[in-house]
Scaffold this motif. Structure first.
Motif, PDB file in Angstrom:
ATOM      1  N   LEU A   1       1.078  -1.301  -0.095  1.00 37.31           N
ATOM      2  CA  LEU A   1       0.026   0.113   0.041  1.00 37.31           C
ATOM      3  C   LEU A   1       0.850   1.211   0.528  1.00 37.31           C
ATOM      4  O   LEU A   1       0.550   2.003  -0.592  1.00 37.31           O
ATOM      5  CB  LEU A   1      -0.723   0.594   0.940  1.00 37.31           C
ATOM      6  CG  LEU A   1      -1.996  -1.003   0.862  1.00 37.31           C
ATOM      7  CD1 LEU A   1      -3.408  -0.702   2.485  1.00 37.31           C
ATOM      8  CD2 LEU A   1      -3.327  -0.603  -0.382  1.00 37.31           C
ATOM      9  N   SER A   2       2.080   1.691   0.714  1.00 37.35           N
ATOM     10  CA  SER A   2       2.999   2.205   0.714  1.00 37.35           C
ATOM     11  C   SER A   2       3.305   2.508  -0.727  1.00 37.35           C
ATOM     12  O   SER A   2       3.950   3.538  -1.001  1.00 37.35           O
ATOM     13  CB  SER A   2       3.917   1.923   1.557  1.00 37.35           C
ATOM     14  OG  SER A   2       4.798   0.768   1.520  1.00 37.35           O
ATOM     15  N   GLU A   3       4.121   1.685  -1.319  1.00 38.97           N
ATOM     16  CA  GLU A   3       4.693   1.702  -2.999  1.00 38.97           C
ATOM     17  C   GLU A   3       3.322   2.217  -3.558  1.00 38.97           C
ATOM     18  O   GLU A   3       3.748   2.771  -4.459  1.00 38.97           O
ATOM     19  CB  GLU A   3       5.106   0.501  -2.977  1.00 38.97           C
ATOM     20  CG  GLU A   3       6.094   0.217  -2.311  1.00 38.97           C
ATOM     21  CD  GLU A   3       7.380   0.787  -2.779  1.00 38.97           C
ATOM     22  OE1 GLU A   3       8.464   0.198  -3.032  1.00 38.97           O
ATOM     23  OE2 GLU A   3       7.454   1.478  -1.527  1.00 38.97           O
ATOM     24  N   ILE A   4       1.844   1.646  -3.651  1.00 42.22           N
ATOM     25  CA  ILE A   4       1.054   2.128  -4.697  1.00 42.22           C
ATOM     26  C   ILE A   4       0.823   4.227  -4.072  1.00 42.22           C
ATOM     27  O   ILE A   4       0.945   4.654  -4.863  1.00 42.22           O
ATOM     28  CB  ILE A   4      -0.571   1.811  -4.183  1.00 42.22           C
ATOM     29  CG1 ILE A   4      -0.364   0.119  -4.111  1.00 42.22           C
ATOM     30  CG2 ILE A   4      -1.529   2.435  -4.633  1.00 42.22           C
ATOM     31  CD1 ILE A   4      -1.153  -0.903  -4.076  1.00 42.22           C
ATOM     32  N   GLU A   5       0.650   4.157  -2.723  1.00 48.34           N
ATOM     33  CA  GLU A   5       0.807   5.291  -2.206  1.00 48.34           C
ATOM     34  C   GLU A   5       2.068   6.479  -3.191  1.00 48.34           C
ATOM     35  O   GLU A   5       1.767   8.046  -3.191  1.00 48.34           O
ATOM     36  CB  GLU A   5       0.506   5.656  -1.323  1.00 48.34           C
ATOM     37  CG  GLU A   5       0.405   7.093   0.039  1.00 48.34           C
ATOM     38  CD  GLU A   5       0.737   7.166   0.810  1.00 48.34           C
ATOM     39  OE1 GLU A   5      -0.138   8.420   2.241  1.00 48.34           O
ATOM     40  OE2 GLU A   5       1.577   6.078   2.161  1.00 48.34           O
ATOM     41  N   PHE A   6       2.782   5.574  -2.840  1.00 50.29           N
ATOM     42  CA  PHE A   6       4.548   6.705  -3.509  1.00 50.29           C
ATOM     43  C   PHE A   6       3.366   6.781  -5.328  1.00 50.29           C
ATOM     44  O   PHE A   6       4.586   7.988  -5.087  1.00 50.29           O
ATOM     45  CB  PHE A   6       5.558   5.840  -3.213  1.00 50.29           C
ATOM     46  CG  PHE A   6       6.608   6.289  -4.267  1.00 50.29           C
ATOM     47  CD1 PHE A   6       7.165   7.216  -3.440  1.00 50.29           C
ATOM     48  CD2 PHE A   6       7.077   5.131  -6.004  1.00 50.29           C
ATOM     49  CE1 PHE A   6       8.678   7.448  -4.385  1.00 50.29           C
ATOM     50  CE2 PHE A   6       7.528   5.262  -6.195  1.00 50.29           C
ATOM     51  CZ  PHE A   6       9.164   6.542  -5.079  1.00 50.29           C
ATOM     52  N   LEU A   7       3.379   6.872  -5.577  1.00 51.22           N
ATOM     53  CA  LEU A   7       3.433   6.520  -6.479  1.00 51.22           C
ATOM     54  C   LEU A   7       2.583   7.158  -7.203  1.00 51.22           C
ATOM     55  O   LEU A   7       2.003   8.463  -7.556  1.00 51.22           O
ATOM     56  CB  LEU A   7       2.643   4.640  -8.171  1.00 51.22           C
ATOM     57  CG  LEU A   7       4.172   4.173  -8.500  1.00 51.22           C
ATOM     58  CD1 LEU A   7       3.286   3.404  -9.488  1.00 51.22           C
ATOM     59  CD2 LEU A   7       4.707   5.010 -10.133  1.00 51.22           C
ATOM     60  N   ALA A   8       1.113   6.885  -6.436  1.00 47.79           N
ATOM     61  CA  ALA A   8      -0.500   7.941  -7.051  1.00 47.79           C
ATOM     62  C   ALA A   8       0.373   8.752  -5.803  1.00 47.79           C
ATOM     63  O   ALA A   8      -1.044  10.074  -6.752  1.00 47.79           O
ATOM     64  CB  ALA A   8      -1.935   6.683  -5.881  1.00 47.79           C
ATOM     65  N   LEU A   9       0.841   9.726  -5.106  1.00 51.51           N
ATOM     66  CA  LEU A   9       0.666  10.661  -4.934  1.00 51.51           C
ATOM     67  C   LEU A   9       1.690  11.468  -5.750  1.00 51.51           C
ATOM     68  O   LEU A   9       2.091  13.102  -6.060  1.00 51.51           O
ATOM     69  CB  LEU A   9       1.073  10.907  -3.095  1.00 51.51           C
ATOM     70  CG  LEU A   9       0.678  10.359  -2.448  1.00 51.51           C
ATOM     71  CD1 LEU A   9       1.607  10.586  -1.160  1.00 51.51           C
ATOM     72  CD2 LEU A   9      -0.998  11.143  -1.964  1.00 51.51           C
ATOM     73  N   SER A  10       2.421  11.354  -7.199  1.00 59.10           N
ATOM     74  CA  SER A  10       2.859  12.027  -7.778  1.00 59.10           C
ATOM     75  C   SER A  10       2.826  11.525  -9.428  1.00 59.10           C
ATOM     76  O   SER A  10       2.942  10.575  -9.505  1.00 59.10           O
ATOM     77  CB  SER A  10       4.197  11.866  -7.704  1.00 59.10           C
ATOM     78  OG  SER A  10       5.162  12.363  -8.847  1.00 59.10           O
ATOM     79  N   PRO A  11       1.583  12.826 -10.356  1.00 57.72           N
ATOM     80  CA  PRO A  11       1.732  12.065 -11.312  1.00 57.72           C
ATOM     81  C   PRO A  11       2.881  12.072 -12.029  1.00 57.72           C
ATOM     82  O   PRO A  11       3.239  10.954 -13.006  1.00 57.72           O
ATOM     83  CB  PRO A  11       1.030  14.036 -11.744  1.00 57.72           C
ATOM     84  CG  PRO A  11       0.132  14.037 -10.220  1.00 57.72           C
ATOM     85  CD  PRO A  11       1.187  13.705  -9.453  1.00 57.72           C
ATOM     86  N   ASN A  12       3.889  13.016 -11.686  1.00 54.80           N
ATOM     87  CA  ASN A  12       5.318  12.566 -12.631  1.00 54.80           C
ATOM     88  C   ASN A  12       5.581  11.838 -12.801  1.00 54.80           C
ATOM     89  O   ASN A  12       6.350  10.820 -13.453  1.00 54.80           O
ATOM     90  CB  ASN A  12       5.968  14.123 -12.523  1.00 54.80           C
ATOM     91  CG  ASN A  12       5.492  15.256 -12.171  1.00 54.80           C
ATOM     92  OD1 ASN A  12       5.788  15.668 -13.278  1.00 54.80           O
ATOM     93  ND2 ASN A  12       6.480  16.103 -11.662  1.00 54.80           N
ATOM     94  N   ARG A  13       6.074  10.845 -11.226  1.00 60.94           N
ATOM     95  CA  ARG A  13       6.636   9.446 -10.798  1.00 60.94           C
ATOM     96  C   ARG A  13       5.615   8.428 -11.940  1.00 60.94           C
ATOM     97  O   ARG A  13       5.918   7.538 -12.912  1.00 60.94           O
ATOM     98  CB  ARG A  13       5.886   8.802  -9.723  1.00 60.94           C
ATOM     99  CG  ARG A  13       7.116   9.576  -9.097  1.00 60.94           C
ATOM    100  CD  ARG A  13       6.723   8.583  -7.399  1.00 60.94           C
ATOM    101  NE  ARG A  13       7.888  10.207  -6.612  1.00 60.94           N
ATOM    102  CZ  ARG A  13       6.631  10.041  -4.905  1.00 60.94           C
ATOM    103  NH1 ARG A  13       6.014   9.630  -4.805  1.00 60.94           N
ATOM    104  NH2 ARG A  13       7.611  10.961  -4.391  1.00 60.94           N
ATOM    105  N   VAL A  14       4.165   9.138 -11.975  1.00 56.39           N
ATOM    106  CA  VAL A  14       3.917   7.774 -13.167  1.00 56.39           C
ATOM    107  C   VAL A  14       4.482   8.163 -14.399  1.00 56.39           C
ATOM    108  O   VAL A  14       3.904   7.047 -15.481  1.00 56.39           O
ATOM    109  CB  VAL A  14       1.942   7.842 -12.827  1.00 56.39           C
ATOM    110  CG1 VAL A  14       1.209   7.001 -13.075  1.00 56.39           C
ATOM    111  CG2 VAL A  14       1.039   7.787 -11.083  1.00 56.39           C
ATOM    112  N   ALA A  15       3.827   8.892 -15.136  1.00 53.91           N
ATOM    113  CA  ALA A  15       4.471   9.295 -16.160  1.00 53.91           C
ATOM    114  C   ALA A  15       5.846   8.801 -16.341  1.00 53.91           C
ATOM    115  O   ALA A  15       5.968   8.161 -18.046  1.00 53.91           O
ATOM    116  CB  ALA A  15       3.976  10.960 -16.435  1.00 53.91           C
TER     117      ALA A  15
END
Length: 264
Positions: free
Chosen positions: A5-19
């Motif tokens: 869940l913390s890794e999902i949160e890590f990605l979800a909190l940053s559109p730049n990381r997702v991109a």
């Protein structure tokens, strides 16, 4: 579970990381390319790339970066989740009216569907959306618990003019309702006489109102009181396959509509 869940949160909190992860899962990118494609600053990119390398989601190669096998796995799963959440958000207002028990496909196939809602200025917008497809189609098929006046009018005019072909399976109640109206009855009889049309009636109820116009599948959605609430249309292969298979099943179990059998 908490770590995931913390890794999902890590990605979800940053559109730049997702991109960045999305681009690197597709193919190798340089930092310059990533900056151009994501709009992120070099400082932000530096932090993202370091964080991803620490997680072994990416690796350096030929002056650029590319996702590792686990990075591709994370990207695929997270992007699938994003697509699901977007589809859910799009369908949230109409899902109470979707006959989900009768839909033989995953709702994710409606991710690119167009949803049309009535408005104060366009209360009949969902039906007008359907009529637009019928006016342009070369071939149409329908299975429905109702045969609305607009659809019947457009279909009868275009079929009798030789501009389209039509097959329809309707509930007995739908056919009787049309036959009870003098004006609509004349259109129905004209359609029954046309060589380009074939209609069948199903004694049991049909829980859907589905029309296929060429490659587009259109669903009219009503509430429990029969009030029009929305329409959904899609040209996704899975949705079209479901519509074709369902039509064939209803068609095989229905009987031809005969003018002499219409209620007087």
């Amino acid at each position: 579970m908490e770590s995931a869940l913390s890794e999902i949160e890590f990605l979800a909190l940053s559109p730049n990381r997702v991109a960045v992860l999305r681009h690197l899962a597709q193919e190798r990118r340089t930092r310059t390319e990533l900056a151009r494609e994501t709009g992120a600053s070099q400082a932000t990119l530096g932090r993202i790339l370091r964080d991803f390398e620490e997680r072994s989601w990416i690796r350096r190669t030929e002056g650029g970066y590319v996702a590792t096998a686990t990075g591709e796995l994370v990207a695929e799963g997270f992007l699938d989740l994003l697509d699901i959440m977007q589809t859910e958000a799009d369908l949230r207002n109409v899902v109470p009216y979707l006959p989900t028990d009768a839909l033989g496909f995953d709702l994710r196939h409606l991710g690119d569907a167009t949803i049309t809602m009535p408005s104060g200025t366009r209360p009949n917008a969902p039906v007008q959306r359907l009529l637009g497809f019928l006016r342009d189609a070369d071939e149409a098929r329908a299975f429905s618990h109702a045969f609305n006046e607009g659809s019947l009018t457009v279909i009868e005019q275009r079929v009798t003019a030789g501009e389209m072909t039509f097959q329809g399976v309707f509930s007995r109640r739908a056919i009787d309702a049309v036959a009870d109206d003098a004006g609509l009855r004349r259109r129905l009889e004209s359609l029954l006489d046309a060589s380009g049309a074939a209609l069948r009636v199903r004694e049991a109820e049909i829980p859907l109102a589905v029309t296929t116009a060429d490659d587009m599948v259109h669903l009219l959605l009503r509430d429990a009181n029969g009030v029009l609430q929305a329409s959904v249309d899609s040209d996704a292969d899975a949705v079209r396959q479901w519509a074709d298979e369902t039509f064939e099943r209803y068609w095989a179990a229905a009987t031809p509509v005969d003018r002499e059998d219409l209620p007087s």
